[in-house]
Motif scaffolding. Structure first.
Motif, PDB file in Angstrom:
ATOM      1  N   ARG A  32       5.613  -2.311 -15.745  1.00 38.12           N
ATOM      2  CA  ARG A  32       4.255  -1.520 -15.452  1.00 38.12           C
ATOM      3  C   ARG A  32       4.200  -0.149 -15.823  1.00 38.12           C
ATOM      4  O   ARG A  32       3.256   0.554 -16.420  1.00 38.12           O
ATOM      5  N   THR A  33       5.401   0.444 -15.575  1.00 35.92           N
ATOM      6  CA  THR A  33       5.626   1.912 -16.007  1.00 35.92           C
ATOM      7  C   THR A  33       5.365   1.965 -17.539  1.00 35.92           C
ATOM      8  O   THR A  33       4.713   3.192 -17.998  1.00 35.92           O
ATOM      9  N   GLN A  34       5.894   1.049 -18.384  1.00 37.15           N
ATOM     10  CA  GLN A  34       5.974   1.247 -19.812  1.00 37.15           C
ATOM     11  C   GLN A  34       4.285   0.888 -20.341  1.00 37.15           C
ATOM     12  O   GLN A  34       3.888   1.538 -21.234  1.00 37.15           O
ATOM     13  N   LEU A  35       3.731   0.002 -19.585  1.00 37.59           N
ATOM     14  CA  LEU A  35       2.319  -0.235 -20.051  1.00 37.59           C
ATOM     15  C   LEU A  35       1.566   0.918 -19.641  1.00 37.59           C
ATOM     16  O   LEU A  35       0.670   1.036 -20.702  1.00 37.59           O
ATOM     17  N   MET A  36       1.739   1.574 -18.492  1.00 36.55           N
ATOM     18  CA  MET A  36       0.856   2.496 -18.233  1.00 36.55           C
ATOM     19  C   MET A  36       0.885   3.744 -19.233  1.00 36.55           C
ATOM     20  O   MET A  36       0.147   4.388 -19.575  1.00 36.55           O
ATOM     21  N   THR A  37       2.203   4.242 -19.660  1.00 38.47           N
ATOM     22  CA  THR A  37       2.430   5.168 -20.456  1.00 38.47           C
ATOM     23  C   THR A  37       1.858   4.838 -21.590  1.00 38.47           C
ATOM     24  O   THR A  37       1.286   5.872 -22.181  1.00 38.47           O
ATOM     25  N   LYS A  38       1.676   3.750 -22.245  1.00 35.76           N
ATOM     26  CA  LYS A  38       1.268   3.232 -23.544  1.00 35.76           C
ATOM     27  C   LYS A  38      -0.164   3.503 -23.521  1.00 35.76           C
ATOM     28  O   LYS A  38      -0.999   4.099 -24.354  1.00 35.76           O
ATOM     29  N   MET A  39      -0.763   3.040 -22.400  1.00 38.73           N
ATOM     30  CA  MET A  39      -2.340   3.011 -22.001  1.00 38.73           C
ATOM     31  C   MET A  39      -2.715   4.641 -21.939  1.00 38.73           C
ATOM     32  O   MET A  39      -3.641   5.092 -22.212  1.00 38.73           O
ATOM     33  N   ALA A  40      -1.985   5.516 -21.178  1.00 38.86           N
ATOM     34  CA  ALA A  40      -2.087   6.731 -21.052  1.00 38.86           C
ATOM     35  C   ALA A  40      -2.215   7.436 -22.488  1.00 38.86           C
ATOM     36  O   ALA A  40      -3.098   8.370 -22.652  1.00 38.86           O
ATOM     37  N   PHE A  41      -1.489   7.168 -23.137  1.00 42.13           N
ATOM     38  CA  PHE A  41      -1.551   7.694 -24.680  1.00 42.13           C
ATOM     39  C   PHE A  41      -2.876   7.239 -25.408  1.00 42.13           C
ATOM     40  O   PHE A  41      -3.421   8.158 -26.155  1.00 42.13           O
ATOM     41  N   GLN A  42      -3.269   6.080 -25.066  1.00 48.00           N
ATOM     42  CA  GLN A  42      -4.600   5.697 -25.569  1.00 48.00           C
ATOM     43  C   GLN A  42      -5.849   6.450 -25.027  1.00 48.00           C
ATOM     44  O   GLN A  42      -6.662   6.824 -25.798  1.00 48.00           O
ATOM     45  N   PHE A  43      -5.667   6.902 -23.796  1.00 44.66           N
ATOM     46  CA  PHE A  43      -6.559   7.571 -22.969  1.00 44.66           C
ATOM     47  C   PHE A  43      -6.758   8.893 -23.790  1.00 44.66           C
ATOM     48  O   PHE A  43      -7.580   9.677 -24.130  1.00 44.66           O
ATOM     49  N   ASP A  44      -5.401   9.315 -23.949  1.00 41.51           N
ATOM     50  CA  ASP A  44      -5.210  10.913 -24.599  1.00 41.51           C
ATOM     51  C   ASP A  44      -6.217  10.799 -25.865  1.00 41.51           C
ATOM     52  O   ASP A  44      -6.758  11.975 -26.380  1.00 41.51           O
ATOM     53  N   VAL A  45      -5.723   9.850 -26.643  1.00 41.06           N
ATOM     54  CA  VAL A  45      -6.374   9.681 -28.176  1.00 41.06           C
ATOM     55  C   VAL A  45      -7.962   9.649 -27.942  1.00 41.06           C
ATOM     56  O   VAL A  45      -8.793  10.642 -28.699  1.00 41.06           O
ATOM     57  N   MET A  46      -8.686   9.018 -27.040  1.00 39.68           N
ATOM     58  CA  MET A  46      -9.874   9.069 -26.805  1.00 39.68           C
ATOM     59  C   MET A  46     -10.524  10.261 -26.428  1.00 39.68           C
ATOM     60  O   MET A  46     -11.288  10.686 -26.965  1.00 39.68           O
ATOM     61  N   GLU A  47      -9.781  11.053 -25.390  1.00 37.23           N
ATOM     62  CA  GLU A  47     -10.403  12.295 -25.061  1.00 37.23           C
ATOM     63  C   GLU A  47     -10.334  13.325 -26.244  1.00 37.23           C
ATOM     64  O   GLU A  47     -11.184  14.225 -26.158  1.00 37.23           O
ATOM     65  N   GLU A  48      -9.141  13.223 -26.961  1.00 34.83           N
ATOM     66  CA  GLU A  48      -9.005  14.053 -28.180  1.00 34.83           C
ATOM     67  C   GLU A  48     -10.013  13.978 -29.044  1.00 34.83           C
ATOM     68  O   GLU A  48     -10.771  14.914 -29.433  1.00 34.83           O
ATOM     69  N   ALA A  49     -10.484  12.782 -29.236  1.00 33.79           N
ATOM     70  CA  ALA A  49     -11.696  12.483 -30.043  1.00 33.79           C
ATOM     71  C   ALA A  49     -13.020  13.159 -29.757  1.00 33.79           C
ATOM     72  O   ALA A  49     -13.818  13.780 -30.320  1.00 33.79           O
ATOM     73  N   VAL A  50     -13.259  12.840 -28.145  1.00 28.87           N
ATOM     74  CA  VAL A  50     -14.379  13.318 -27.478  1.00 28.87           C
ATOM     75  C   VAL A  50     -14.437  15.078 -27.623  1.00 28.87           C
ATOM     76  O   VAL A  50     -15.501  15.474 -28.128  1.00 28.87           O
ATOM     77  N   ARG A  51     -13.107  15.646 -27.356  1.00 24.52           N
ATOM     78  CA  ARG A  51     -13.215  16.965 -27.603  1.00 24.52           C
ATOM     79  C   ARG A  51     -13.591  17.563 -28.756  1.00 24.52           C
ATOM     80  O   ARG A  51     -14.163  18.481 -29.020  1.00 24.52           O
ATOM     81  N   LYS A  52     -12.932  17.077 -29.891  1.00 31.19           N
ATOM     82  CA  LYS A  52     -13.092  17.398 -31.338  1.00 31.19           C
ATOM     83  C   LYS A  52     -14.423  17.335 -31.572  1.00 31.19           C
ATOM     84  O   LYS A  52     -14.887  18.149 -32.515  1.00 31.19           O
ATOM     85  N   GLY A  53     -15.246  16.317 -31.227  1.00 34.56           N
ATOM     86  CA  GLY A  53     -16.526  16.132 -31.761  1.00 34.56           C
ATOM     87  C   GLY A  53     -17.726  16.875 -31.045  1.00 34.56           C
ATOM     88  O   GLY A  53     -18.894  16.853 -31.375  1.00 34.56           O
ATOM     89  N   THR A  54     -17.238  17.296 -29.748  1.00 35.37           N
ATOM     90  CA  THR A  54     -18.106  17.929 -28.952  1.00 35.37           C
ATOM     91  C   THR A  54     -17.861  19.678 -28.944  1.00 35.37           C
ATOM     92  O   THR A  54     -19.082  20.306 -28.683  1.00 35.37           O
ATOM     93  N   TYR A  55     -16.710  19.997 -29.374  1.00 34.30           N
ATOM     94  CA  TYR A  55     -16.679  21.209 -29.625  1.00 34.30           C
ATOM     95  C   TYR A  55     -16.757  21.892 -30.994  1.00 34.30           C
ATOM     96  O   TYR A  55     -17.140  23.043 -31.192  1.00 34.30           O
ATOM     97  N   THR A  56     -16.771  20.956 -31.923  1.00 37.81           N
ATOM     98  CA  THR A  56     -16.992  21.255 -33.476  1.00 37.81           C
ATOM     99  C   THR A  56     -17.883  20.449 -33.956  1.00 37.81           C
ATOM    100  O   THR A  56     -18.066  19.220 -33.540  1.00 37.81           O
ATOM    101  N   GLU A  57     -18.214  20.824 -35.225  1.00 33.37           N
ATOM    102  CA  GLU A  57     -19.214  19.789 -35.932  1.00 33.37           C
ATOM    103  C   GLU A  57     -18.332  18.971 -36.978  1.00 33.37           C
ATOM    104  O   GLU A  57     -17.896  19.641 -38.142  1.00 33.37           O
ATOM    105  N   VAL A  58     -18.023  17.888 -36.585  1.00 37.02           N
ATOM    106  CA  VAL A  58     -17.312  16.959 -37.264  1.00 37.02           C
ATOM    107  C   VAL A  58     -18.271  16.204 -38.405  1.00 37.02           C
ATOM    108  O   VAL A  58     -18.958  15.617 -37.932  1.00 37.02           O
ATOM    109  N   GLU A  59     -18.027  16.351 -39.476  1.00 34.92           N
ATOM    110  CA  GLU A  59     -18.502  15.684 -40.545  1.00 34.92           C
ATOM    111  C   GLU A  59     -18.034  14.566 -41.000  1.00 34.92           C
ATOM    112  O   GLU A  59     -16.754  14.467 -41.347  1.00 34.92           O
ATOM    113  N   SER A  60     -18.701  13.677 -41.499  1.00 41.87           N
ATOM    114  CA  SER A  60     -18.042  12.347 -42.163  1.00 41.87           C
ATOM    115  C   SER A  60     -17.720  12.431 -43.464  1.00 41.87           C
ATOM    116  O   SER A  60     -18.023  13.516 -44.350  1.00 41.87           O
TER     117      SER A  60
END
Length: 300
Positions: free
Chosen positions: A36-64
């Protein structure tokens, strides 16, 4: 094949008096042999990636990469902060979050496909919105990702999450349903309410065609992520208020597949029909391909 029926999953949650995320975690432990600990650690990393994308695109103008889209996540966030919107500003930010993640995807940045890259904005948008509200702890949101995974598995196993197979309803609709059900469980709703949220959200996405302009996951995909993030939150609130999906959610999921099969091929991610086939859509396609060809010529 784990979780081929929502009724089966939610009945088990009710009978065993467990959350859906706990059942998903147990299933993963049994299938992968990881703790369970290993799985939670992996999923926590996925959440970090999600949050990183949210912050990047709301704090700056990300162009395609194509130059077609970008900066809308930042613009909506700035607009919300001015406090003069029709939708409550704190609610409007969930749209900004979803636009931001989709723009990071279109810029070839790092995102988590939930369930696909084209619908990757919705789940991170609502979960980071929950984080920013201060109402939920980060570990609760990581656990919630297992709930979303279980709901996504049901849809994938009994219907489809592919725009090419079932239209945009299979991508955006699935992501909206996953997010809505997840929010209900996060807020302490019952398994039945989780199912109702899935059904309500999916119903509102039925018939949504997949018509990416120039075949790129930008127009109208990015905007659909933004608006359906709000739909997910509204469906969750409706279910928590006691609104039921009169058509059982499993039947809604299956009819989504049937509707998709009846769609013409031109409306299933081929970039031919729908908005892709409008005069403007055709013009953009020619401009993009012409630009690409010129760039290839220069590089040679």
């Amino acid at each position: 094949m784990a979780f081929s029926s929502l009724n089966e999953l939610l009945t088990r949650a009710t009978t065993e008096q467990k959350k859906v995320y706990e059942i998903m975690l147990e299933t993963e432990e049994n299938q992968t042999g990881e703790t369970r600990t290993q799985l939670m650690t992996k999923m926590a990393f996925q959440f970090d990636v999600m949050e990183e994308a949210v912050r990047k695109g709301t704090y700056t103008e990300v162009e395609s990469k194509s130059g077609l889209t970008g900066g809308d996540g930042y613009r909506v966030q700035q607009y919300a902060e001015r406090g003069h919107s029709f939708v409550a500003p704190e609610t409007l930010t969930v749209i900004a979050n979803a636009l931001a993640v989709s723009e990071v995807n279109a810029s070839m940045g790092r995102i988590v496909a939930t369930p696909t890259a084209g619908s990757a904005g919705i789940l991170p948008a609502v979960l980071v919105h929950c984080l920013d509200s201060g109402r939920f702890a980060r570990n609760e949101l990581v656990e919630a990702l297992f709930t979303a995974s279980a709901l996504g598995l049901v849809i994938a196993n009994s219907s489809s999450i592919s725009g090419a197979e079932g239209g945009c309803q299979a991508e955006i609709g699935s992501a909206t349903a996953m997010a809505a059900g997840t929010l209900v469980e996060l807020a302490g709703g019952s398994p039945e309410q989780v199912g109702n949220a899935v059904g309500l959200a999916m119903k509102n996405s039925l018939g949504l065609v997949c018509d990416p302009v120039a075949g790129l996951v930008e127009i109208p995909c990015i905007i659909r992520n933004g608006l359906h993030a709000l739909t997910a939150e509204a469906a969750a609130d409706m279910a928590l208020a006691g609104v039921k999906s009169i058509i059982p959610p499993d039947e809604v999921i299956k009819v989504m597949h049937e509707v998709g099969q009846n769609m013409p091929v031109s409306l299933r991610e081929t970039g031919i029909g729908g908005l892709a086939g409008t005069p403007t859509g055709e013009r953009i396609k020619k401009e993009i391909f012409g630009y690409s060809q010129r760039m290839e010529g220069i590089s040679e």
